[in-house]
Design a protein around this motif. Sequence first.
Motif, PDB file in Angstrom:
ATOM      1  N   GLY A 171       0.829  -1.199   0.000  1.00  0.00           N
ATOM      2  CA  GLY A 171       0.000   0.000   0.000  1.00  0.00           C
ATOM      3  C   GLY A 171       0.864   1.250   0.000  1.00  0.00           C
ATOM      4  N   ILE A 172       0.338   2.331  -0.579  1.00  0.00           N
ATOM      5  CA  ILE A 172       1.001   3.631  -0.555  1.00  0.00           C
ATOM      6  C   ILE A 172       0.007   4.642   0.005  1.00  0.00           C
ATOM      7  N   TYR A 173       0.417   5.317   1.066  1.00  0.00           N
ATOM      8  CA  TYR A 173      -0.414   6.333   1.704  1.00  0.00           C
ATOM      9  C   TYR A 173       0.321   7.667   1.618  1.00  0.00           C
ATOM     10  N   CYS A 174      -0.342   8.670   1.052  1.00  0.00           N
ATOM     11  CA  CYS A 174       0.277   9.996   0.954  1.00  0.00           C
ATOM     12  C   CYS A 174      -0.817  11.051   0.807  1.00  0.00           C
ATOM     13  N   ASN A 175      -0.400  12.308   0.714  1.00  0.00           N
ATOM     14  CA  ASN A 175      -1.337  13.408   0.525  1.00  0.00           C
ATOM     15  C   ASN A 175      -1.634  13.604  -0.960  1.00  0.00           C
ATOM     16  N   GLY A 176      -2.682  14.350  -1.256  1.00  0.00           N
ATOM     17  CA  GLY A 176      -3.066  14.624  -2.640  1.00  0.00           C
ATOM     18  C   GLY A 176      -2.940  16.099  -2.970  1.00  0.00           C
ATOM     19  N   ALA A 177      -3.060  16.425  -4.255  1.00  0.00           N
ATOM     20  CA  ALA A 177      -2.983  17.823  -4.691  1.00  0.00           C
ATOM     21  C   ALA A 177      -4.130  18.133  -5.649  1.00  0.00           C
ATOM     22  N   ASP A 178      -4.732  19.304  -5.459  1.00  0.00           N
ATOM     23  CA  ASP A 178      -5.801  19.796  -6.326  1.00  0.00           C
ATOM     24  C   ASP A 178      -5.240  20.967  -7.128  1.00  0.00           C
ATOM     25  N   PHE A 179      -5.226  20.793  -8.446  1.00  0.00           N
ATOM     26  CA  PHE A 179      -4.676  21.821  -9.337  1.00  0.00           C
ATOM     27  C   PHE A 179      -5.780  22.590 -10.069  1.00  0.00           C
ATOM     28  N   SER A 180      -7.007  22.547  -9.543  1.00  0.00           N
ATOM     29  CA  SER A 180      -8.132  23.133 -10.274  1.00  0.00           C
ATOM     30  C   SER A 180      -8.306  24.633 -10.040  1.00  0.00           C
ATOM     31  N   LYS A 181      -7.614  25.194  -9.044  1.00  0.00           N
ATOM     32  CA  LYS A 181      -7.750  26.625  -8.746  1.00  0.00           C
ATOM     33  C   LYS A 181      -6.464  27.363  -9.129  1.00  0.00           C
ATOM     34  N   ASP A 182      -6.327  28.609  -8.700  1.00  0.00           N
ATOM     35  CA  ASP A 182      -5.149  29.410  -9.046  1.00  0.00           C
ATOM     36  C   ASP A 182      -3.891  28.948  -8.305  1.00  0.00           C
ATOM     37  N   ALA A 183      -4.079  28.557  -7.043  1.00  0.00           N
ATOM     38  CA  ALA A 183      -2.947  28.084  -6.236  1.00  0.00           C
ATOM     39  C   ALA A 183      -3.120  26.603  -5.942  1.00  0.00           C
ATOM     40  N   ILE A 184      -2.011  25.927  -5.671  1.00  0.00           N
ATOM     41  CA  ILE A 184      -2.064  24.491  -5.378  1.00  0.00           C
ATOM     42  C   ILE A 184      -2.725  24.283  -4.014  1.00  0.00           C
ATOM     43  N   LYS A 185      -3.738  23.426  -3.993  1.00  0.00           N
ATOM     44  CA  LYS A 185      -4.429  23.101  -2.753  1.00  0.00           C
ATOM     45  C   LYS A 185      -4.174  21.635  -2.417  1.00  0.00           C
ATOM     46  N   LEU A 186      -3.673  21.384  -1.216  1.00  0.00           N
ATOM     47  CA  LEU A 186      -3.405  20.009  -0.813  1.00  0.00           C
ATOM     48  C   LEU A 186      -4.652  19.363  -0.224  1.00  0.00           C
ATOM     49  N   GLU A 187      -4.737  18.048  -0.408  1.00  0.00           N
ATOM     50  CA  GLU A 187      -5.829  17.257   0.151  1.00  0.00           C
ATOM     51  C   GLU A 187      -5.230  16.207   1.081  1.00  0.00           C
ATOM     52  N   PHE A 188      -5.958  15.881   2.149  1.00  0.00           N
ATOM     53  CA  PHE A 188      -5.423  15.000   3.182  1.00  0.00           C
ATOM     54  C   PHE A 188      -6.390  13.837   3.430  1.00  0.00           C
ATOM     55  N   PRO A 189      -6.329  12.812   2.594  1.00  0.00           N
ATOM     56  CA  PRO A 189      -7.274  11.698   2.721  1.00  0.00           C
ATOM     57  C   PRO A 189      -6.978  10.757   3.882  1.00  0.00           C
ATOM     58  N   HIS A 190      -5.802  10.889   4.502  1.00  0.00           N
ATOM     59  CA  HIS A 190      -5.429   9.966   5.583  1.00  0.00           C
ATOM     60  C   HIS A 190      -5.161  10.769   6.863  1.00  0.00           C
ATOM     61  N   GLY A 191      -6.203  11.393   7.368  1.00  0.00           N
ATOM     62  CA  GLY A 191      -6.088  12.266   8.530  1.00  0.00           C
ATOM     63  C   GLY A 191      -5.985  11.517   9.847  1.00  0.00           C
ATOM     64  N   CYS A 192      -5.961  12.272  10.938  1.00  0.00           N
ATOM     65  CA  CYS A 192      -5.760  11.704  12.277  1.00  0.00           C
ATOM     66  C   CYS A 192      -7.015  10.982  12.772  1.00  0.00           C
ATOM     67  N   ASP A 193      -6.798   9.844  13.422  1.00  0.00           N
ATOM     68  CA  ASP A 193      -7.894   9.210  14.139  1.00  0.00           C
ATOM     69  C   ASP A 193      -7.990   9.830  15.541  1.00  0.00           C
ATOM     70  N   GLU A 194      -8.941   9.348  16.338  1.00  0.00           N
ATOM     71  CA  GLU A 194      -9.172   9.968  17.646  1.00  0.00           C
ATOM     72  C   GLU A 194      -8.028   9.712  18.632  1.00  0.00           C
ATOM     73  N   LYS A 195      -7.173   8.738  18.333  1.00  0.00           N
ATOM     74  CA  LYS A 195      -6.076   8.403  19.250  1.00  0.00           C
ATOM     75  C   LYS A 195      -4.808   9.206  18.972  1.00  0.00           C
ATOM     76  N   CYS A 196      -4.738   9.887  17.848  1.00  0.00           N
ATOM     77  CA  CYS A 196      -3.512  10.613  17.505  1.00  0.00           C
ATOM     78  C   CYS A 196      -3.322  11.798  18.458  1.00  0.00           C
ATOM     79  N   SER A 197      -2.165  11.865  19.078  1.00  0.00           N
ATOM     80  CA  SER A 197      -1.901  12.934  20.044  1.00  0.00           C
ATOM     81  C   SER A 197      -1.629  14.268  19.365  1.00  0.00           C
ATOM     82  N   SER A 198      -1.305  14.229  18.069  1.00  0.00           N
ATOM     83  CA  SER A 198      -0.989  15.460  17.337  1.00  0.00           C
ATOM     84  C   SER A 198      -2.249  16.173  16.841  1.00  0.00           C
ATOM     85  N   GLN A 199      -3.134  15.409  16.195  1.00  0.00           N
ATOM     86  CA  GLN A 199      -4.346  15.947  15.568  1.00  0.00           C
ATOM     87  C   GLN A 199      -4.024  17.033  14.540  1.00  0.00           C
TER      88      GLN A 199
END
Length: 221
Positions: free
Chosen positions: A116-144
């Motif tokens: 498996g490969i897990y990483c962030n995504g990029a949206d190039f549909s607007k004027d500036a690059i917008k990142l997407e985060f499909p693998h965010g923190c679960d409730e146990k992550c201390s960072s959030q």
Amino acid sequence: MNKPIIFCDFDGTVTANDNIIAIMKQFDPTGWEPVKDQILDQSISIREGVAKMFSLLPVSAKDEIISYVLEQAEIREGFSDFVAYTKKQELPLYIVSGGIDFFVYPLLEPFGPFDGIYCNGADFSKDAIKLEFPHGCDEKCSSQGCGCCKPSVIRDLLDTGTKSIVIGDSISDWEAAKEADFVIARDLLAEKCQEAGIAYEPFETFYEVIAIVDEYIGVKS
């Protein structure tokens, strides 16, 4: 015991340098360096910081950015042999990266397939690059505030009784390293493990990683 699962970082680990920092240095958008410093001193979250840095880059530079990354990226010595080793030993190998899909996937393609490969995504549909985060923190992550939340991915994939091996180099691997059964580290991650008293094995090439994992599974099997 089940065979351990390997969770390997990408930028600065599979590659010899950090591709996000390389992009920022090359295209040098105004204001990126203070954001980078805030990420490293943990005054802002990785997710917020990386999104902010990429938002400074225009979508019109997309093709140039992709070409630059693919041309300058250097795969760390021994990685191909390491992937072959994990297949031979039937060790699951996941790439878990704070990098972006538009360069992570093409750079890994010659070496796959992976479990498996897990990483962030990029949206190039607007004027500036917008990142997407499909693998965010679960409730146990201390960072959030992770971009691609490595400890959350590990918890999702790890079966009861299965050990985790984390391989990484930077602040984005820190939360995962704190929860790993076995850590293989270099650069900033090695320093943080040292400071926190977390046991780790140092590496510079994947030939060293092969030897370290070989010893680990030999002792534990």
